[in-house]
Design a protein around this motif. Structure first.
Motif, PDB file in Angstrom:
ATOM      1  N   LEU A   1       1.184  -1.245   0.112  1.00 50.10           N
ATOM      2  CA  LEU A   1      -0.048  -0.161  -0.112  1.00 50.10           C
ATOM      3  C   LEU A   1       0.610   1.341  -0.043  1.00 50.10           C
ATOM      4  O   LEU A   1       1.730   1.493   0.406  1.00 50.10           O
ATOM      5  N   VAL A   2       0.605   1.856  -0.601  1.00 47.00           N
ATOM      6  CA  VAL A   2       1.073   2.986  -1.109  1.00 47.00           C
ATOM      7  C   VAL A   2       0.283   4.291  -0.722  1.00 47.00           C
ATOM      8  O   VAL A   2      -0.725   4.246  -1.138  1.00 47.00           O
ATOM      9  N   ARG A   3       0.909   5.044  -0.008  1.00 49.14           N
ATOM     10  CA  ARG A   3       0.083   6.510   0.732  1.00 49.14           C
ATOM     11  C   ARG A   3       0.953   7.926   0.677  1.00 49.14           C
ATOM     12  O   ARG A   3       2.153   7.875   0.850  1.00 49.14           O
ATOM     13  N   GLN A   4       0.601   8.560  -0.812  1.00 50.55           N
ATOM     14  CA  GLN A   4       1.107   9.907  -0.923  1.00 50.55           C
ATOM     15  C   GLN A   4       0.366  11.249   0.008  1.00 50.55           C
ATOM     16  O   GLN A   4      -1.115  11.392   0.116  1.00 50.55           O
ATOM     17  N   THR A   5       0.881  11.956   1.033  1.00 55.18           N
ATOM     18  CA  THR A   5       1.073  12.622   1.885  1.00 55.18           C
ATOM     19  C   THR A   5       1.619  13.823   1.757  1.00 55.18           C
ATOM     20  O   THR A   5       2.571  13.940   0.543  1.00 55.18           O
ATOM     21  N   PRO A   6       1.319  15.020   2.250  1.00 52.16           N
ATOM     22  CA  PRO A   6       1.279  16.594   1.922  1.00 52.16           C
ATOM     23  C   PRO A   6       3.343  16.432   2.270  1.00 52.16           C
ATOM     24  O   PRO A   6       3.944  16.951   1.893  1.00 52.16           O
ATOM     25  N   HIS A   7       3.402  15.200   3.392  1.00 51.94           N
ATOM     26  CA  HIS A   7       4.747  15.491   3.695  1.00 51.94           C
ATOM     27  C   HIS A   7       5.638  14.290   3.565  1.00 51.94           C
ATOM     28  O   HIS A   7       6.950  14.100   3.749  1.00 51.94           O
ATOM     29  N   GLY A   8       5.230  14.026   2.631  1.00 51.03           N
ATOM     30  CA  GLY A   8       6.073  12.607   1.792  1.00 51.03           C
ATOM     31  C   GLY A   8       5.190  10.813   1.608  1.00 51.03           C
ATOM     32  O   GLY A   8       4.369  10.928   1.878  1.00 51.03           O
ATOM     33  N   THR A   9       5.882   9.924   1.062  1.00 51.43           N
ATOM     34  CA  THR A   9       4.902   9.303   1.130  1.00 51.43           C
ATOM     35  C   THR A   9       5.618   7.602   1.630  1.00 51.43           C
ATOM     36  O   THR A   9       6.875   7.954   2.545  1.00 51.43           O
ATOM     37  N   ILE A  10       4.365   7.034   2.354  1.00 50.79           N
ATOM     38  CA  ILE A  10       4.668   5.787   3.324  1.00 50.79           C
ATOM     39  C   ILE A  10       4.300   4.932   2.098  1.00 50.79           C
ATOM     40  O   ILE A  10       3.757   4.813   1.532  1.00 50.79           O
ATOM     41  N   ARG A  11       4.997   3.926   2.356  1.00 47.31           N
ATOM     42  CA  ARG A  11       4.887   2.623   1.383  1.00 47.31           C
ATOM     43  C   ARG A  11       5.303   1.621   3.013  1.00 47.31           C
ATOM     44  O   ARG A  11       6.348   1.379   3.551  1.00 47.31           O
ATOM     45  N   VAL A  12       4.168   0.908   2.573  1.00 51.97           N
ATOM     46  CA  VAL A  12       3.934  -0.868   3.838  1.00 51.97           C
ATOM     47  C   VAL A  12       3.505  -2.271   2.818  1.00 51.97           C
ATOM     48  O   VAL A  12       2.733  -1.851   2.012  1.00 51.97           O
ATOM     49  N   GLU A  13       4.542  -2.990   3.401  1.00 52.69           N
ATOM     50  CA  GLU A  13       3.799  -4.105   2.322  1.00 52.69           C
ATOM     51  C   GLU A  13       3.226  -4.870   3.575  1.00 52.69           C
ATOM     52  O   GLU A  13       3.395  -5.234   5.174  1.00 52.69           O
ATOM     53  N   ILE A  14       2.328  -5.223   3.011  1.00 54.29           N
ATOM     54  CA  ILE A  14       0.597  -6.399   3.844  1.00 54.29           C
ATOM     55  C   ILE A  14       1.657  -7.782   4.517  1.00 54.29           C
ATOM     56  O   ILE A  14       1.867  -7.872   3.770  1.00 54.29           O
TER      57      ILE A  14
ATOM     58  N   ASN B   1     -13.457   6.021   2.303  1.00 53.08           N
ATOM     59  CA  ASN B   1     -14.178   4.802   2.278  1.00 53.08           C
ATOM     60  C   ASN B   1     -14.927   5.106   0.990  1.00 53.08           C
ATOM     61  O   ASN B   1     -15.270   6.466   0.518  1.00 53.08           O
ATOM     62  N   GLY B   2     -14.974   4.325   0.069  1.00 52.33           N
ATOM     63  CA  GLY B   2     -15.344   4.421  -1.248  1.00 52.33           C
ATOM     64  C   GLY B   2     -13.874   4.364  -2.456  1.00 52.33           C
ATOM     65  O   GLY B   2     -14.133   4.173  -3.186  1.00 52.33           O
ATOM     66  N   TYR B   3     -12.335   4.569  -1.512  1.00 54.25           N
ATOM     67  CA  TYR B   3     -11.640   5.272  -2.608  1.00 54.25           C
ATOM     68  C   TYR B   3     -11.788   3.891  -3.084  1.00 54.25           C
ATOM     69  O   TYR B   3     -10.997   2.652  -2.853  1.00 54.25           O
ATOM     70  N   ASP B   4     -10.815   4.649  -4.503  1.00 54.30           N
ATOM     71  CA  ASP B   4     -10.377   3.564  -5.612  1.00 54.30           C
ATOM     72  C   ASP B   4      -9.029   3.402  -5.542  1.00 54.30           C
ATOM     73  O   ASP B   4      -8.538   4.317  -5.567  1.00 54.30           O
ATOM     74  N   LEU B   5      -8.529   1.927  -5.428  1.00 48.75           N
ATOM     75  CA  LEU B   5      -7.426   2.068  -4.948  1.00 48.75           C
ATOM     76  C   LEU B   5      -6.550   1.211  -5.976  1.00 48.75           C
ATOM     77  O   LEU B   5      -5.653   1.340  -6.105  1.00 48.75           O
ATOM     78  N   MET B   6      -7.034   1.053  -7.173  1.00 49.03           N
ATOM     79  CA  MET B   6      -6.629   0.727  -8.264  1.00 49.03           C
ATOM     80  C   MET B   6      -6.843   1.915  -9.577  1.00 49.03           C
ATOM     81  O   MET B   6      -5.790   1.606 -10.235  1.00 49.03           O
ATOM     82  N   ARG B   7      -7.623   2.540  -9.235  1.00 48.77           N
ATOM     83  CA  ARG B   7      -7.566   3.777 -10.195  1.00 48.77           C
ATOM     84  C   ARG B   7      -8.255   5.152 -10.505  1.00 48.77           C
ATOM     85  O   ARG B   7      -8.307   6.224 -11.060  1.00 48.77           O
ATOM     86  N   SER B   8      -8.126   5.308  -8.803  1.00 46.76           N
ATOM     87  CA  SER B   8      -8.591   6.970  -8.090  1.00 46.76           C
ATOM     88  C   SER B   8      -6.876   7.487  -9.194  1.00 46.76           C
ATOM     89  O   SER B   8      -5.846   7.223  -9.359  1.00 46.76           O
ATOM     90  N   PRO B   9      -7.322   8.769  -9.887  1.00 48.65           N
ATOM     91  CA  PRO B   9      -6.334   9.809 -10.387  1.00 48.65           C
ATOM     92  C   PRO B   9      -5.712  10.369  -8.959  1.00 48.65           C
ATOM     93  O   PRO B   9      -4.692  10.816  -9.633  1.00 48.65           O
ATOM     94  N   ASP B  10      -6.546  10.183  -8.687  1.00 48.43           N
ATOM     95  CA  ASP B  10      -5.604  11.336  -7.753  1.00 48.43           C
ATOM     96  C   ASP B  10      -3.946  10.642  -6.638  1.00 48.43           C
ATOM     97  O   ASP B  10      -2.940  11.255  -6.510  1.00 48.43           O
ATOM     98  N   ARG B  11      -4.131   9.158  -6.903  1.00 46.78           N
ATOM     99  CA  ARG B  11      -2.939   8.658  -6.224  1.00 46.78           C
ATOM    100  C   ARG B  11      -3.026   8.202  -4.605  1.00 46.78           C
ATOM    101  O   ARG B  11      -1.971   8.467  -4.398  1.00 46.78           O
ATOM    102  N   GLN B  12      -3.239   9.074  -3.935  1.00 47.40           N
ATOM    103  CA  GLN B  12      -3.442   9.001  -2.820  1.00 47.40           C
ATOM    104  C   GLN B  12      -2.826   7.825  -1.561  1.00 47.40           C
ATOM    105  O   GLN B  12      -2.648   8.018  -1.077  1.00 47.40           O
ATOM    106  N   LEU B  13      -3.912   6.743  -2.509  1.00 42.45           N
ATOM    107  CA  LEU B  13      -3.739   5.430  -1.224  1.00 42.45           C
ATOM    108  C   LEU B  13      -3.452   4.894  -3.106  1.00 42.45           C
ATOM    109  O   LEU B  13      -4.904   4.779  -3.751  1.00 42.45           O
ATOM    110  N   ALA B  14      -2.808   3.879  -2.858  1.00 45.56           N
ATOM    111  CA  ALA B  14      -2.836   2.585  -4.306  1.00 45.56           C
ATOM    112  C   ALA B  14      -2.249   1.508  -4.016  1.00 45.56           C
ATOM    113  O   ALA B  14      -1.278   1.134  -2.821  1.00 45.56           O
ATOM    114  N   LEU B  15      -3.072  -0.075  -4.164  1.00 47.63           N
ATOM    115  CA  LEU B  15      -2.719  -1.080  -3.810  1.00 47.63           C
ATOM    116  C   LEU B  15      -1.184  -1.391  -5.156  1.00 47.63           C
ATOM    117  O   LEU B  15      -2.029  -1.543  -6.725  1.00 47.63           O
TER     118      LEU B  15
END
Length: 181
Positions: free
Chosen positions: A20-33, A136-150
């Motif tokens: 899971l990759v989370r883009q924040t205003p302060h940088g990127t968080i990447r975690v392994e499930i 809630n409802g965020y599209d992990l696969m296709r969201s254009p803003d990519r705040q959170l991606a799988l």
């Protein structure tokens, strides 16, 4: 992967090792499930979708690959990836992960917590990533803003199956997955 394989226990198994990759205003968080649990909708008395569609669980009946976020005990957010066969309902609870990138950002989201306890529970994982009901409802696969991606792992890791935890019904089902040693 999310659109081709829809059975919850298969998806829960395959999510182990994904990022899971989370883009924040302060940088990127990447975690392994590292831990997941499958919830099979109408066929699973422990699932939020067992009885019927409600305003809370409606996403579990909807589009695969969306995030289903809910508040538990009035304190913690939990994240689920919607996964089900056509005409059914279900999701996979993301229970735990390991930091890969952005450890300082995770620590800032979970102040005063020892590193070994940063992401070792579903509420801790959501808090560490800065995920709340707004996702809630965020599209992990296709969201254009990519705040959170799988990011799907290209290889299936060996996993161990065990009973789900923290539930009162259907506890015997081996739908909790972790990496095997």
């Amino acid at each position: 992967m999310m659109h081709a394989i829809l059975e919850q226990d298969t998806v829960a198994h395959r999510l182990i090792g994904c990022h899971l990759v989370r883009q924040t205003p302060h940088g990127t968080i990447r975690v392994e499930i590292t831990e997941t649990e499958a919830y099979k909708g109408r066929d699973d008395p422990a699932s939020h979708a067992y009885r019927a569609v409600t305003p809370r669980n409606r996403l579990m009946f909807g589009e695969v690959g969306r995030l289903y976020v809910y508040l538990i005990y009035g304190l913690h957010y939990c994240m689920n990836v919607v996964a089900h066969e056509p005409g059914n309902a279900g999701a996979v609870l993301l229970r735990a992960a390991e930091p890969v990138e952005g450890l300082e950002l995770i620590r800032a989201n979970r102040p005063g917590v020892a590193d070994r306890n940063l992401l070792n529970g579903p509420g801790k994982l959501a808090q560490g990533l800065g995920v709340d009901i707004g996702f809630n409802g965020y599209d992990l696969m296709r969201s254009p803003d990519r705040q959170l991606a799988l990011h799907i792992s290209s290889k299936a890791l060996p996993v161990a199956a065990s009973p789900r935890i923290g539930i009162s019904q259907a506890k015997e089902l081996l739908w909790r997955f972790t990496p095997s040693d």
